[in-house]
Scaffold this motif. Structure first.
Motif, short mmCIF file in Angstrom:
data_model
loop_
_atom_site.label_atom_id
_atom_site.label_comp_id
_atom_site.label_asym_id
_atom_site.label_seq_id
_atom_site.Cartn_x
_atom_site.Cartn_y
_atom_site.Cartn_z
N PRO A 124 0.81 -1.22 0.00
CA PRO A 124 0.00 0.00 0.00
C PRO A 124 0.84 1.27 0.00
N ALA A 125 0.55 2.18 -0.93
CA ALA A 125 1.33 3.40 -1.09
C ALA A 125 1.27 4.28 0.16
N GLU A 126 0.11 4.37 0.78
CA GLU A 126 -0.03 5.21 1.97
C GLU A 126 0.83 4.68 3.11
N THR A 127 0.82 3.37 3.30
CA THR A 127 1.65 2.77 4.35
C THR A 127 3.13 2.95 4.03
N LYS A 128 3.50 2.76 2.76
CA LYS A 128 4.90 2.91 2.35
C LYS A 128 5.39 4.33 2.62
N ALA A 129 4.54 5.32 2.35
CA ALA A 129 4.93 6.71 2.58
C ALA A 129 5.21 6.97 4.06
N SER A 130 4.48 6.29 4.94
CA SER A 130 4.67 6.50 6.38
C SER A 130 5.94 5.84 6.90
N LEU A 131 6.59 5.02 6.07
CA LEU A 131 7.78 4.29 6.50
C LEU A 131 9.08 4.90 5.98
N ARG A 132 9.00 6.08 5.40
CA ARG A 132 10.17 6.67 4.74
C ARG A 132 11.33 6.93 5.68
N ASN A 133 11.04 7.24 6.93
CA ASN A 133 12.10 7.61 7.88
C ASN A 133 12.54 6.46 8.78
N LEU A 134 12.26 5.24 8.35
CA LEU A 134 12.66 4.07 9.14
C LEU A 134 14.18 3.92 9.15
N PRO A 135 14.72 3.32 10.22
CA PRO A 135 16.16 2.98 10.21
C PRO A 135 16.48 2.03 9.06
N GLN A 136 17.69 2.06 8.58
CA GLN A 136 18.10 1.21 7.46
C GLN A 136 18.12 -0.26 7.84
#
Length: 215
Positions: A124-136
């Motif tokens: 899901p694009a919306e969920t993916k957008a919310s994960l942009r700042n996750l640790p590597q």
């Protein structure tokens, strides 16, 4: 032990081990509007069955898995799908894509219990957008003292899930497998019981894996 009790033990065990947090986002269960769920690494719907074909379908599916991924044989069996080593705590918005093989944990070479969270087409694009700042990187060895290894998400199962996700993505079967797994889960729950036993998850899995290998 009854299935409901096993699932309750499984869910509570995952939450306790993971500190009531999503292992991907580190979101706490106490945060408003955030729902955490225990997720099987190898899906709960894998040992799918109909009333008349339970033994045959379950046997065929696990035979296929063991043929393609022999290393999982020593880790999990069809009747032990809810062991804590086969589980993770995830946000509900990540749980379904994970079960549908639209995301996975890519092992980091030479770093035990450390992974990169990766997504595939259909996530899901919306969920993916919310994960942009996750640790590597995500490391499952946390806490003081650290969680014993025999209770951590098992690296063999995570690797199997990751490779299956890649196979289904490469073969174009991710969406079809997701629908099949959700249908199988409904059958197991008794809400969509096919009396003729037409749901054959083993054949779909076998086709997806071996067609990709043949290419």
């Amino acid at each position: 032990m009854e299935l409901e009790d096993r699932e309750s033990d499984f869910g509570q065990g995952c939450l306790q081990r993971d500190g009531d947090r999503c292992v991907v986002t580190n979101t706490l269960s106490s945060e408003k509007r955030k729902k955490l769920e225990p997720a099987n690494i190898l899906p709960w719907s894998f040992p799918c069955y109909s009333a008349s074909r339970k033994d045959m379908i379950t046997s065929n599916l696990w035979t296929t898995l063991f043929q393609c991924f022999p290393e999982i044989r020593s880790v999990v069996q069809s009747d032990k799908i809810n062991e804590i080593q086969n589980g993770l705590t995830l946000l509900s918005s990540i749980h379904r894509p994970f079960s549908d093989f639209q995301c996975a944990f890519e092992p980091i070479t030479d770093t035990p219990h450390t992974y990169k969270f990766v997504t595939f087409e259909g996530f899901p694009a919306e969920t993916k957008a919310s994960l942009r700042n996750l640790p590597q990187q995500i490391n499952f060895v946390t806490g003081s003292p650290p969680t014993p290894e025999d209770r951590l998400p098992h690296p063999v199962l995570l690797d199997c899930h990751y490779r299956l996700a890649n196979i289904f993505h490469a073969s174009g079967m991710t969406e079809a497998m997701g629908k099949t797994l959700r249908r199988a889960k409904k059958i197991k729950a008794g809400s969509l019981l096919e009396h003729d036993g037409t749901t054959d998850l083993a054949s779909a899995l076998y086709y997806a894996i071996w067609q990709t290998v043949a290419i």
